[in-house]
Design a protein around this motif. Structure first.
Motif, PDB file in Angstrom:
ATOM      1  N   SER A  63       0.867  -1.182   0.000  1.00 46.19           N
ATOM      2  CA  SER A  63       0.000   0.000   0.000  1.00 46.19           C
ATOM      3  C   SER A  63       0.884   1.205   0.000  1.00 46.19           C
ATOM      4  CB  SER A  63      -0.859   0.070   1.243  1.00 46.19           C
ATOM      5  OG  SER A  63      -1.284  -1.163   1.599  1.00 46.19           O
ATOM      6  N   GLY A  64       0.503   2.189  -0.752  1.00 46.07           N
ATOM      7  CA  GLY A  64       1.329   3.369  -0.790  1.00 46.07           C
ATOM      8  C   GLY A  64       0.536   4.473  -1.453  1.00 46.07           C
ATOM      9  N   PRO A  65       1.207   5.509  -1.901  1.00 46.87           N
ATOM     10  CA  PRO A  65       0.489   6.630  -2.498  1.00 46.87           C
ATOM     11  C   PRO A  65      -0.295   6.236  -3.752  1.00 46.87           C
ATOM     12  CG  PRO A  65       2.864   6.915  -2.691  1.00 46.87           C
ATOM     13  CD  PRO A  65       2.645   5.780  -1.781  1.00 46.87           C
ATOM     14  N   GLU A  66       0.315   5.381  -4.610  1.00 42.03           N
ATOM     15  CA  GLU A  66      -0.430   5.036  -5.817  1.00 42.03           C
ATOM     16  C   GLU A  66      -0.878   3.600  -5.836  1.00 42.03           C
ATOM     17  OE1 GLU A  66       1.473   7.911  -9.196  1.00 42.03           O
ATOM     18  OE2 GLU A  66       1.750   5.737  -9.257  1.00 42.03           O
ATOM     19  N   LYS A  67      -0.441   2.836  -4.859  1.00 40.20           N
ATOM     20  CA  LYS A  67      -0.755   1.423  -4.882  1.00 40.20           C
ATOM     21  C   LYS A  67      -1.831   1.157  -3.869  1.00 40.20           C
ATOM     22  CE  LYS A  67       3.518   0.147  -3.800  1.00 40.20           C
ATOM     23  NZ  LYS A  67       4.713  -0.694  -3.769  1.00 40.20           N
ATOM     24  N   GLU A  68      -2.613   0.143  -4.114  1.00 35.75           N
ATOM     25  CA  GLU A  68      -3.572  -0.239  -3.097  1.00 35.75           C
ATOM     26  C   GLU A  68      -3.636  -1.758  -3.046  1.00 35.75           C
ATOM     27  OE1 GLU A  68      -7.456  -0.428  -5.876  1.00 35.75           O
ATOM     28  OE2 GLU A  68      -7.585   0.408  -3.875  1.00 35.75           O
ATOM     29  N   ALA A  69      -4.037  -2.265  -1.892  1.00 38.75           N
ATOM     30  CA  ALA A  69      -4.097  -3.706  -1.717  1.00 38.75           C
ATOM     31  C   ALA A  69      -5.428  -4.078  -1.095  1.00 38.75           C
ATOM     32  CB  ALA A  69      -2.955  -4.159  -0.819  1.00 38.75           C
TER      33      ALA A  69
ATOM     34  N   VAL B 175     -11.549  -9.157   9.812  1.00 37.32           N
ATOM     35  CA  VAL B 175     -12.713  -8.277   9.828  1.00 37.32           C
ATOM     36  C   VAL B 175     -12.567  -7.218  10.907  1.00 37.32           C
ATOM     37  CG1 VAL B 175     -14.969  -8.519  10.938  1.00 37.32           C
ATOM     38  CG2 VAL B 175     -14.624  -9.426   8.687  1.00 37.32           C
ATOM     39  N   ARG B 176     -11.778  -7.555  11.942  1.00 37.64           N
ATOM     40  CA  ARG B 176     -11.683  -6.637  13.065  1.00 37.64           C
ATOM     41  C   ARG B 176     -11.069  -5.300  12.680  1.00 37.64           C
ATOM     42  NH1 ARG B 176      -8.654  -9.013  17.676  1.00 37.64           N
ATOM     43  NH2 ARG B 176      -8.352 -10.834  16.380  1.00 37.64           N
ATOM     44  N   ASP B 177      -9.979  -5.335  11.860  1.00 35.11           N
ATOM     45  CA  ASP B 177      -9.387  -4.024  11.569  1.00 35.11           C
ATOM     46  C   ASP B 177      -9.345  -3.662  10.100  1.00 35.11           C
ATOM     47  OD1 ASP B 177      -5.918  -5.069  11.948  1.00 35.11           O
ATOM     48  OD2 ASP B 177      -7.628  -5.926  10.910  1.00 35.11           O
ATOM     49  N   SER B 178      -9.546  -4.643   9.205  1.00 37.55           N
ATOM     50  CA  SER B 178      -9.445  -4.282   7.789  1.00 37.55           C
ATOM     51  C   SER B 178     -10.742  -4.573   7.076  1.00 37.55           C
ATOM     52  CB  SER B 178      -8.340  -5.091   7.108  1.00 37.55           C
ATOM     53  OG  SER B 178      -7.233  -5.178   7.916  1.00 37.55           O
ATOM     54  N   LYS B 179     -11.873  -4.308   7.706  1.00 36.66           N
ATOM     55  CA  LYS B 179     -13.141  -4.725   7.122  1.00 36.66           C
ATOM     56  C   LYS B 179     -13.375  -4.099   5.746  1.00 36.66           C
ATOM     57  CE  LYS B 179     -17.876  -5.475   8.206  1.00 36.66           C
ATOM     58  NZ  LYS B 179     -18.950  -5.372   9.116  1.00 36.66           N
ATOM     59  N   LYS B 180     -12.975  -2.840   5.589  1.00 39.07           N
ATOM     60  CA  LYS B 180     -13.301  -2.216   4.302  1.00 39.07           C
ATOM     61  C   LYS B 180     -12.376  -2.659   3.182  1.00 39.07           C
ATOM     62  CE  LYS B 180     -11.149   2.021   6.022  1.00 39.07           C
ATOM     63  NZ  LYS B 180      -9.763   1.760   5.754  1.00 39.07           N
ATOM     64  N   HIS B 181     -11.283  -3.368   3.539  1.00 42.47           N
ATOM     65  CA  HIS B 181     -10.386  -3.819   2.484  1.00 42.47           C
ATOM     66  C   HIS B 181     -10.722  -5.211   1.995  1.00 42.47           C
ATOM     67  CE1 HIS B 181      -7.731  -0.445   2.783  1.00 42.47           C
ATOM     68  NE2 HIS B 181      -7.562  -0.631   4.066  1.00 42.47           N
ATOM     69  N   ILE B 182     -11.685  -5.880   2.629  1.00 43.69           N
ATOM     70  CA  ILE B 182     -11.978  -7.251   2.226  1.00 43.69           C
ATOM     71  C   ILE B 182     -12.957  -7.217   1.069  1.00 43.69           C
ATOM     72  CG2 ILE B 182     -12.915  -9.451   2.952  1.00 43.69           C
ATOM     73  CD1 ILE B 182     -12.074  -8.906   5.702  1.00 43.69           C
ATOM     74  N   GLU B 183     -12.524  -7.746  -0.087  1.00 46.55           N
ATOM     75  CA  GLU B 183     -13.413  -7.762  -1.245  1.00 46.55           C
ATOM     76  C   GLU B 183     -14.377  -8.922  -1.178  1.00 46.55           C
ATOM     77  OE1 GLU B 183     -12.383  -4.746  -4.107  1.00 46.55           O
ATOM     78  OE2 GLU B 183     -13.790  -6.382  -4.322  1.00 46.55           O
ATOM     79  N   LEU B 184     -13.845 -10.091  -0.907  1.00 48.90           N
ATOM     80  CA  LEU B 184     -14.643 -11.304  -1.035  1.00 48.90           C
ATOM     81  C   LEU B 184     -14.233 -12.242   0.076  1.00 48.90           C
ATOM     82  CD1 LEU B 184     -16.507 -11.955  -3.378  1.00 48.90           C
ATOM     83  CD2 LEU B 184     -14.682 -13.243  -4.394  1.00 48.90           C
TER      84      LEU B 184
END
Lengths: 324, 198
Positions: free
Chosen positions: A137-143, A157-166
């Motif tokens: 993860s960085g300025p132009e990258k996302e994970a 789910v506890r801390d990265s809930k919005k990053h979970i796609e599927l």
């Protein structure tokens, strides 16, 4: 007279005992019954210790049974995992493995188990996934995450809930087979945009050793980009493409096939690691339960003998009071 | 704790692999990853990558090798691994393709069809479902298929019956999905029939 002196001596020994080891939980649980014996209560209850012994013995039986179940499941799945190891090797021989590739969109696919009591393997997978997420993860990258298995989902789910796609669970309801995994891979490829997919799983090395591994699958555009820029994939251009379709389509099919093969191997290896870890966790549980049972048995015998001694003392002192 | 000790032992033993161009390039990429990992995540050991679990492939030889080394892998087993043969004929999407030692590097997509492996003591024929075949410059051929059955295990009567059934389904198909599935069935069964007869 002598008995009263003995009892007073006992009390003097009891107080240093009680204050010296406050951290020793086993000793502290025995304390009420010892205290009662020393201060001269008639009926000493061995019931408390007996109840503990019964529950510890039950736990030992259960963990031994779980260990045997895990051993038999491991035997069944280990041959399949070893047979599937040849599946990803041709892809790595052709395309190499570029874990340090720099891409804009990374998707971390975490493979974990649904059931617990399997040692630390799920936590290791989650830690590595989080680390890969941070690395990418960085300025132009996302994970983003795709989670397979209940245990990793609960932790992520506890801390990265919005990053979970599927997220998918209950993979092992039916015995694992390639068709099911390829449908899963198809689902992931259709619904998630990615430039690079990083699979995180535990590779089964032996019954006591599992290696956290990450395998990288690149999307066809990134493969073309890396091939043009030279370096690892530079000689990909030397390969002729046989097929009725264009190079782009063949590369697309290739990456999809590669993903399903690598995912199949990853899921099998993780299942093996899960059973192996459960075997060793249950084995150490049974051993601990056995040791605890030994300690409790000694304490039980001490309590029982103390109560018998107290009864004898009372009877004899009563008898001697009557006669003399 | 035991696990970390064994991983450290193994990583140390891997460095003593024999020299090969594949390995040198591979360890360069891995080193970059390991360095990036260690700078951002100092407390955790970096995970292993598949390259560390693979035997390195030999580089392209200067003279033409006499034999082709074939690996046929399926999801449930490796049929051949590093088997030396004279020739293989693979069912690529645009027809049967013969591969001899010294063939140019190719990536070929396979369609369901007959795969024949020619060695000194005869020809072995397999029916493969779809997959891929990679031919490398060092006369290594990797064939990855989802299923490969020796053709003596196929029954021609049930193949004919299957073909008839799917042709009928194709003609009565209403949606695109049904038509696509029926078409796949027809393709596979007609390939089986031609493999068994030809």
């Amino acid at each position: 007279m002598a008995m009263a002196a003995l009892r007073r001596e006992g009390r003097r020994f009891a107080t240093p005992l009680m204050s010296a080891n406050p951290a020793n939980t086993l000793r502290s649980s025995l304390l009420p019954s010892e205290e009662q014996a020393i201060l001269g209560v008639r009926s000493i209850s061995t019931q408390v210790v007996r109840n503990r012994m019964k529950s510890v013995k039950n736990i030992q039986k259960i963990t031994k049974a779980m260990k045997m179940v895990a051993a038999s499941k491991l035997r069944a799945i280990q041959t399949r995992a070893e047979n599937s190891r040849g599946l990803w090797q041709p892809f790595t021989a052709l395309l190499g493995d570029l874990p340090s590739v720099d891409v804009k969109k990374t998707v971390v696919v975490t493979v974990s188990s649904d059931k617990g009591l399997c040692g630390g393997i799920n936590s290791t997978s989650v830690k590595i996934s989080r680390a890969l997420h941070k690395l990418n993860s960085g300025p132009e990258k996302e994970a983003k995450y795709v989670v397979l298995g209940e245990k990793a989902k609960a932790q992520l789910v506890r801390d990265s809930k919005k990053h979970i796609e599927l997220s998918m669970t209950e993979l092992q309801k039916n015995p694992l087979n390639y068709t099911q995994v390829s449908v899963l891979a198809d689902d992931i490829l259709k619904n998630v945009e990615f430039d690079a997919l990083r699979l995180v799983f535990n590779k089964f090395h032996s019954v006591i050793s599992f290696m956290p591994t990450t395998a990288t699958v690149l999307s066809p555009e990134v493969v073309e980009r890396e091939a043009e820029s030279g370096g690892k994939l530079g000689d990909l251009d030397l390969y002729e493409i046989e097929g009725a379709e264009t190079k782009g389509e063949v590369l697309q099919n290739l990456t999809e096939f590669q993903f399903s093969c690598v995912l199949f191997n990853a899921v099998l290896e993780n299942a093996c690691s899960e059973q192996g870890a459960r075997m060793s966790a249950m084995d150490s549980s049974s051993r601990n339960a056995g040791e605890m049972l030994d300690r409790l048995t000694l304490a039980y015998n001490r309590t029982r003998q103390a109560s018998i001694t107290t009864e004898l003392i009372e009877i004899i002192s009563g008898a001697s009071a009557l006669t003399g | 704790m035991l696990r970390h000790f064994t991983t450290r032992l193994l990583s140390r033993s891997i460095k003593f692999r024999p020299f090969s161009t594949n390995v040198a390039a591979a360890s360069a990429a891995d080193d970059a990853f390991v360095k990036a990992w260690r700078s951002t995540i100092p407390n955790l050991e970096p995970p292993k990558t598949p390259l560390s679990f693979m035997q390195p492939r030999p580089p392209a030889p200067s003279t033409l090798p006499s034999k082709l080394t074939v690996n046929l892998v399926l999801p449930y087993s490796s049929e051949f691994s590093n088997k030396e043969v004279d020739m293989v004929i693979i069912p690529a999407t645009n027809g049967q393709m013969g591969i001899l030692p010294g063939h140019v590097s190719t990536i070929a997509e396979l369609k369901p069809g007959l795969l024949s492996v020619h060695e000194e003591n005869g020809v072995k024929k397999y029916f493969v479902s779809g997959g891929f075949a990679f031919i490398h410059a060092n006369s290594f051929a990797d064939i990855i298929a989802v299923e490969a059955v020796p053709i003596d295990q196929l029954d021609s009567a049930s193949a004919q019956k299957g073909l008839a059934e799917f042709t009928q389904k194709l003609s009565s198909a209403s949606t695109d999905l049904e038509r696509a599935e029926a078409q796949i069935g027809v393709d596979v069964y007609s390939a089986i029939n031609s493999a068994l007869s030809g």
